[in-house]
Design a protein around this motif. Structure first.
Motif, PDB file in Angstrom:
ATOM      1  N   VAL A 220       0.865  -1.186   0.000  1.00  0.00           N
ATOM      2  CA  VAL A 220       0.000   0.000   0.000  1.00  0.00           C
ATOM      3  C   VAL A 220       0.899   1.234   0.000  1.00  0.00           C
ATOM      4  O   VAL A 220       1.562   1.539   0.994  1.00  0.00           O
ATOM      5  CB  VAL A 220      -0.941   0.006   1.218  1.00  0.00           C
ATOM      6  CG1 VAL A 220      -1.804   1.274   1.217  1.00  0.00           C
ATOM      7  CG2 VAL A 220      -1.826  -1.242   1.213  1.00  0.00           C
ATOM      8  N   VAL A 221       0.919   1.928  -1.123  1.00  0.00           N
ATOM      9  CA  VAL A 221       1.819   3.079  -1.280  1.00  0.00           C
ATOM     10  C   VAL A 221       1.097   4.415  -1.128  1.00  0.00           C
ATOM     11  O   VAL A 221       1.738   5.471  -1.133  1.00  0.00           O
ATOM     12  CB  VAL A 221       2.533   3.024  -2.655  1.00  0.00           C
ATOM     13  CG1 VAL A 221       3.426   1.808  -2.743  1.00  0.00           C
ATOM     14  CG2 VAL A 221       1.525   3.050  -3.805  1.00  0.00           C
ATOM     15  N   GLY A 222      -0.206   4.383  -1.008  1.00  0.00           N
ATOM     16  CA  GLY A 222      -0.950   5.630  -0.849  1.00  0.00           C
ATOM     17  C   GLY A 222      -2.380   5.396  -0.405  1.00  0.00           C
ATOM     18  O   GLY A 222      -3.000   4.402  -0.797  1.00  0.00           O
ATOM     19  N   MET A 230      -6.670  10.022  -6.116  1.00  0.00           N
ATOM     20  CA  MET A 230      -6.163   8.655  -6.204  1.00  0.00           C
ATOM     21  C   MET A 230      -6.019   8.225  -7.670  1.00  0.00           C
ATOM     22  O   MET A 230      -5.024   7.604  -8.055  1.00  0.00           O
ATOM     23  CB  MET A 230      -7.113   7.696  -5.472  1.00  0.00           C
ATOM     24  CG  MET A 230      -6.698   6.228  -5.515  1.00  0.00           C
ATOM     25  SD  MET A 230      -7.797   5.155  -4.538  1.00  0.00           S
ATOM     26  CE  MET A 230      -9.338   5.298  -5.469  1.00  0.00           C
ATOM     27  N   LYS A 231      -6.987   8.586  -8.491  1.00  0.00           N
ATOM     28  CA  LYS A 231      -6.937   8.210  -9.913  1.00  0.00           C
ATOM     29  C   LYS A 231      -5.830   8.946 -10.650  1.00  0.00           C
ATOM     30  O   LYS A 231      -5.223   8.393 -11.577  1.00  0.00           O
ATOM     31  CB  LYS A 231      -8.293   8.474 -10.562  1.00  0.00           C
ATOM     32  CG  LYS A 231      -9.435   7.625 -10.004  1.00  0.00           C
ATOM     33  CD  LYS A 231     -10.743   7.955 -10.699  1.00  0.00           C
ATOM     34  CE  LYS A 231     -11.906   7.157 -10.125  1.00  0.00           C
ATOM     35  NZ  LYS A 231     -12.223   7.557  -8.745  1.00  0.00           N
ATOM     36  N   VAL A 232      -5.546  10.177 -10.260  1.00  0.00           N
ATOM     37  CA  VAL A 232      -4.461  10.925 -10.889  1.00  0.00           C
ATOM     38  C   VAL A 232      -3.123  10.248 -10.597  1.00  0.00           C
ATOM     39  O   VAL A 232      -2.258  10.128 -11.469  1.00  0.00           O
ATOM     40  CB  VAL A 232      -4.463  12.387 -10.408  1.00  0.00           C
ATOM     41  CG1 VAL A 232      -3.210  13.115 -10.893  1.00  0.00           C
ATOM     42  CG2 VAL A 232      -5.708  13.106 -10.910  1.00  0.00           C
ATOM     43  N   PHE A 233      -2.939   9.788  -9.370  1.00  0.00           N
ATOM     44  CA  PHE A 233      -1.715   9.065  -9.027  1.00  0.00           C
ATOM     45  C   PHE A 233      -1.623   7.769  -9.836  1.00  0.00           C
ATOM     46  O   PHE A 233      -0.549   7.408 -10.323  1.00  0.00           O
ATOM     47  CB  PHE A 233      -1.695   8.748  -7.526  1.00  0.00           C
ATOM     48  CG  PHE A 233      -1.047   9.817  -6.697  1.00  0.00           C
ATOM     49  CD1 PHE A 233       0.203   9.616  -6.130  1.00  0.00           C
ATOM     50  CD2 PHE A 233      -1.688  11.027  -6.473  1.00  0.00           C
ATOM     51  CE1 PHE A 233       0.806  10.601  -5.366  1.00  0.00           C
ATOM     52  CE2 PHE A 233      -1.098  12.016  -5.710  1.00  0.00           C
ATOM     53  CZ  PHE A 233       0.153  11.811  -5.157  1.00  0.00           C
ATOM     54  N   ALA A 234      -2.743   7.073  -9.977  1.00  0.00           N
ATOM     55  CA  ALA A 234      -2.736   5.828 -10.755  1.00  0.00           C
ATOM     56  C   ALA A 234      -2.440   6.092 -12.219  1.00  0.00           C
ATOM     57  O   ALA A 234      -1.750   5.310 -12.883  1.00  0.00           O
ATOM     58  CB  ALA A 234      -4.084   5.131 -10.607  1.00  0.00           C
ATOM     59  N   GLN A 235      -2.943   7.196 -12.740  1.00  0.00           N
ATOM     60  CA  GLN A 235      -2.684   7.572 -14.135  1.00  0.00           C
ATOM     61  C   GLN A 235      -1.193   7.731 -14.384  1.00  0.00           C
ATOM     62  O   GLN A 235      -0.692   7.428 -15.478  1.00  0.00           O
ATOM     63  CB  GLN A 235      -3.420   8.880 -14.449  1.00  0.00           C
ATOM     64  CG  GLN A 235      -3.333   9.330 -15.890  1.00  0.00           C
ATOM     65  CD  GLN A 235      -4.102  10.622 -16.119  1.00  0.00           C
ATOM     66  OE1 GLN A 235      -4.263  11.426 -15.206  1.00  0.00           O
ATOM     67  NE2 GLN A 235      -4.592  10.815 -17.321  1.00  0.00           N
ATOM     68  N   ALA A 236      -0.463   8.176 -13.363  1.00  0.00           N
ATOM     69  CA  ALA A 236       0.981   8.355 -13.474  1.00  0.00           C
ATOM     70  C   ALA A 236       1.741   7.051 -13.247  1.00  0.00           C
ATOM     71  O   ALA A 236       2.975   7.065 -13.208  1.00  0.00           O
ATOM     72  CB  ALA A 236       1.445   9.411 -12.481  1.00  0.00           C
ATOM     73  N   GLY A 237       1.005   5.933 -13.085  1.00  0.00           N
ATOM     74  CA  GLY A 237       1.652   4.640 -12.920  1.00  0.00           C
ATOM     75  C   GLY A 237       2.109   4.332 -11.515  1.00  0.00           C
ATOM     76  O   GLY A 237       2.961   3.463 -11.307  1.00  0.00           O
TER      77      GLY A 237
END
Length: 306
Positions: A220-222, A230-237
């Motif tokens: 769990v990194v965030g 959360m989705k913006v972070f996921a978009q960045a991989g």
């Protein structure tokens, strides 16, 4: 409380000094200062402290200013609405909605879209926040209803009503470069970076339970109270993340991610909460009907009350 005194305080707080407020109000500084003193006497607290040639709000003053902003905004709404009664084109009525920050923004948009299509013009005001903060706004009638991921908690001194709009299976997503091709779902989550909703999200406990039962140990990194962040972070991989499967197509198109799998036994629900006096409002009814039919494909008449 004398609203004239409150207005003098409001103008002074915005202007930064009694002299500047006096010019705006076309009054002498002595008159403005005296009126503010009367307000402080009525409220039993100090609203300003002198700083140099100006004034600074006390903690009580900052709180009073936040209420004054809303009071005078509402008064302007009242004036605009009353002036519009003699105009053939009906003025748009203001409808205030609170939206829990854990709900996906695209899902909230789909649920509220019916208000933009109503025969009666509606000016929609959306306020984002935690469920606790929004329940306080609801209790004070500053919002007409709220959308949340859980019903109103028991034991609150608020006469309210909760209705489940629907629920969705939970899906997991990742950027294409992160999604592991060598492992199927849910094995791909094991030891992989994972982004999760914060502890305030109702579905978080179900996700933790499922991971434990499936013997999966992601990193769990965030954790995020705001689903959009959360989705913006996921978009960045940065990691895999969960979201309602019902909006999978929208998530993939907007954030450039892919769905890697879904869980039918972990459900993410959306609730509509309103005070009892608001239940019969046509706007509330429009959201209920739109959610049942267009969003969650539930037959009319089968909503769940709480």
């Amino acid at each position: 409380m004398n609203l004239k005194h409150l207005r003098y305080f409001w103008v002074t707080a915005r202007a930064g000094s009694v002299a500047a407020a006096g010019k705006q109000l076309h009054l002498t500084p002595q008159t403005v200062s005296a009126q503010i003193k009367l307000l402080e006497r009525d409220l039993g607290t100090t609203l300003f402290i002198p700083v140099g040639r100006g004034l600074e709000l006390t903690e009580a003053g900052r709180l009073a200013l936040s209420y004054a902003d809303e009071i005078f905004a509402l008064s302007q709404d009242m004036v605009s609405s009353l002036r519009a009664t003699g105009v053939k084109e009906q003025a748009a009525a203001t409808f205030r909605v609170g939206i829990s920050n854990v709900l996906p923004k695209s899902l909230s948009h789909r649920l509220l879209l019916s208000l933009r299509k109503s025969a009666k013009p509606v000016r929609l005001v959306c306020r984002d926040g935690t469920i606790e903060a929004l329940l306080g706004e609801l209790a004070l009638h500053r919002i007409e209803m709220m959308l949340a991921d859980r019903p109103m908690p028991a034991g609150l001194a608020v006469r309210g009503h909760s209705r489940k709009l629907g629920e969705s299976a939970l899906a997991f997503f990742a950027s294409p470069r992160l999604a592991r091709q060598d492992a199927g779902f849910p094995a791909c989550l094991n030891e992989a970076p994972l982004l999760l909703p914060g502890q305030n999200a109702a579905v978080r406990g179900e996700i933790d339970r499922w991971l434990g039962e499936a013997r999966l140990y992601p990193r769990v990194v965030g954790e995020f109270d705001d689903s959009a962040l959360m989705k913006v972070f996921a978009q960045a991989g940065e990691g895999y993340f969960p979201a309602p499967a019902i909006i999978s197509d929208e998530i993939c198109a907007r954030y450039g991610v892919i769905e890697v799998g879904r869980l039918d036994d972990v459900r993410d629900a959306v609730w509509l909460i309103s005070t009892e006096r608001r239940i019969q409002q046509p706007e509330v009814d429009a959201v209920l009907k739109a959610a049942r039919s267009a969003v969650f494909n539930i037959p009319a008449g089968s909503e769940t009350a709480g």
